[in-house]
Design a protein around this motif. Structure first.
Motif, mmCIF file in Angstrom:
data_model
loop_
_atom_site.group_PDB
_atom_site.id
_atom_site.type_symbol
_atom_site.label_atom_id
_atom_site.label_comp_id
_atom_site.label_asym_id
_atom_site.label_seq_id
_atom_site.Cartn_x
_atom_site.Cartn_y
_atom_site.Cartn_z
ATOM 1 N N LYS A 146 46.610 49.382 43.603
ATOM 2 C CA LYS A 146 47.508 49.600 44.738
ATOM 3 C C LYS A 146 46.896 49.008 46.003
ATOM 4 C CE LYS A 146 47.605 54.055 43.975
ATOM 5 N NZ LYS A 146 46.555 54.411 42.999
ATOM 6 N N HIS A 147 47.736 48.881 47.031
ATOM 7 C CA HIS A 147 47.321 48.308 48.315
ATOM 8 C C HIS A 147 47.768 49.247 49.428
ATOM 9 C CE1 HIS A 147 46.650 45.758 51.680
ATOM 10 N NE2 HIS A 147 47.840 45.209 51.738
ATOM 11 N N CYS A 158 50.303 41.723 47.032
ATOM 12 C CA CYS A 158 51.075 42.666 46.221
ATOM 13 C C CYS A 158 51.916 41.950 45.178
ATOM 14 C CB CYS A 158 51.966 43.527 47.115
ATOM 15 S SG CYS A 158 51.083 44.789 48.045
ATOM 16 N N THR A 159 52.500 40.826 45.568
ATOM 17 C CA THR A 159 53.341 40.063 44.643
ATOM 18 C C THR A 159 52.502 39.414 43.545
ATOM 19 O OG1 THR A 159 54.966 39.632 46.389
ATOM 20 C CG2 THR A 159 55.003 38.190 44.460
ATOM 21 N N SER A 167 49.478 40.948 52.899
ATOM 22 C CA SER A 167 49.885 42.068 52.045
ATOM 23 C C SER A 167 50.947 41.681 51.027
ATOM 24 C CB SER A 167 50.395 43.230 52.904
ATOM 25 O OG SER A 167 49.360 43.829 53.634
ATOM 26 N N SER A 168 52.004 41.036 51.487
ATOM 27 C CA SER A 168 53.095 40.707 50.576
ATOM 28 C C SER A 168 52.637 39.742 49.483
ATOM 29 C CB SER A 168 54.275 40.108 51.354
ATOM 30 O OG SER A 168 55.359 39.841 50.485
ATOM 31 N N HIS A 212 57.279 43.537 53.041
ATOM 32 C CA HIS A 212 57.174 43.876 51.623
ATOM 33 C C HIS A 212 57.578 45.335 51.439
ATOM 34 C CE1 HIS A 212 55.638 42.899 47.575
ATOM 35 N NE2 HIS A 212 55.341 44.196 47.523
ATOM 36 N N ASN A 268 51.019 42.199 41.460
ATOM 37 C CA ASN A 268 52.028 43.154 40.986
ATOM 38 C C ASN A 268 51.563 44.586 41.213
ATOM 39 O OD1 ASN A 268 54.471 43.984 39.851
ATOM 40 N ND2 ASN A 268 53.609 44.074 37.792
ATOM 41 N N ILE A 269 51.188 44.879 42.467
ATOM 42 C CA ILE A 269 50.720 46.210 42.826
ATOM 43 C C ILE A 269 51.594 46.770 43.952
ATOM 44 C CG2 ILE A 269 48.333 45.914 42.067
ATOM 45 C CD1 ILE A 269 47.587 45.219 44.949
ATOM 46 N N PRO A 270 51.717 48.093 44.041
ATOM 47 C CA PRO A 270 52.556 48.705 45.079
ATOM 48 C C PRO A 270 51.848 48.741 46.430
ATOM 49 C CG PRO A 270 51.571 50.407 43.735
ATOM 50 C CD PRO A 270 51.176 49.095 43.102
ATOM 51 N N LEU A 271 52.660 48.777 47.485
ATOM 52 C CA LEU A 271 52.178 48.887 48.860
ATOM 53 C C LEU A 271 52.408 50.310 49.357
ATOM 54 C CD1 LEU A 271 51.155 47.607 51.518
ATOM 55 C CD2 LEU A 271 53.542 46.992 52.010
#
Length: 221
Positions: A51-52, A69-70, A65-66, A115, A73-76
């Motif tokens: 996660k981030h 995360c992309t 960040s975006s 994001h 494939n981790i959540p923000l």
């Protein structure tokens, strides 16, 4: 990545630790400016990041960040108040003067795309082995992260450990140009000081293994 405490790693994105992000346990905290993406992705390529988290959605913290995360494939995750800025990518709008040329420069060249925020963080929530501490002032929804068992504190920008013009090390309040409410931020500094942190990790400046520097700073504050 440089290990600064157990399961805490600093990624210095600019010389002299001008901008930092961190890996705590399996979590990436902050993400520098937009052009930091490749450096961060290379630093964490062998890490199992799940996660981030953003301490706050300013251009020098959410820039990559975006992308990260992309790509991973981790959540923000953000605080409730920072969600709007993180998702819109409009990240200078709580600056005291968002029409200043530096603010406009940061929005255009440092800020990343918005994001989707997957989870909201509040005071007392657990983020890995750390606890969320709400520290508003620098931004309205700023948070810090604290691990009580060994006193490690992810400060964000509630304090900085360098003069941002000269790059000389030392504790300072964050610049007024980028701080929404300086009085509120001072309250948050006091809140962090009362936690009695031993290792302070800043968004700007080198990690501080405190030997009384924080207390000296507070006496002057």
């Amino acid at each position: 990545m440089k290990e600064v405490a157990k399961n805490v790693y600093q990624i210095a994105l600019f010389p002299r630790s001008g901008i930092n992000c961190y890996v705590i346990d399996d979590i990436l905290v902050d993400a520098g400016i937009k052009s930091s993406a490749n450096k961060i992705l290379n630093a964490i390529k062998h890490s199992d990041i799940t996660k981030h988290v953003l301490t706050h959605a300013h251009p020098d913290h959410q820039g990559a960040s975006s992308i990260v995360c992309t790509k991973r494939n981790i959540p923000l995750l953000t605080s409730v108040i920072e969600k709007e800025h993180a998702e819109s990518g409009k990240v200078i709008y709580d600056y005291p003067n968002n029409r200043h040329w530096i603010a406009k420069f940061q929005q255009r060249y440092w800020a990343g795309s918005g994001h989707k925020v997957s989870h909201l963080l509040r005071e007392g929530d657990e983020v890995g082995s750390f606890t969320v501490i709400e520290t508003p002032g620098h931004s309205k929804g700023h948070i810090s992260l604290f691990r009580e068992k060994d006193g490690v504190l992810i400060v964000g920008d509630t304090l900085v450990n360098m003069n941002l013009l000269t790059t000389i090390s030392g504790l300072h309040e964050p610049p007024g140009l980028f701080t929404t409410d300086r009085i509120e931020n001072r309250k948050s500094i006091h809140k962090l000081f009362n936690l009695k942190p031993k290792i302070l990790c800043f968004g700007h400046g080198s990690v501080l293994y405190d030997k009384g520097e924080f207390e000296t700073f507070m006496a002057k504050l």
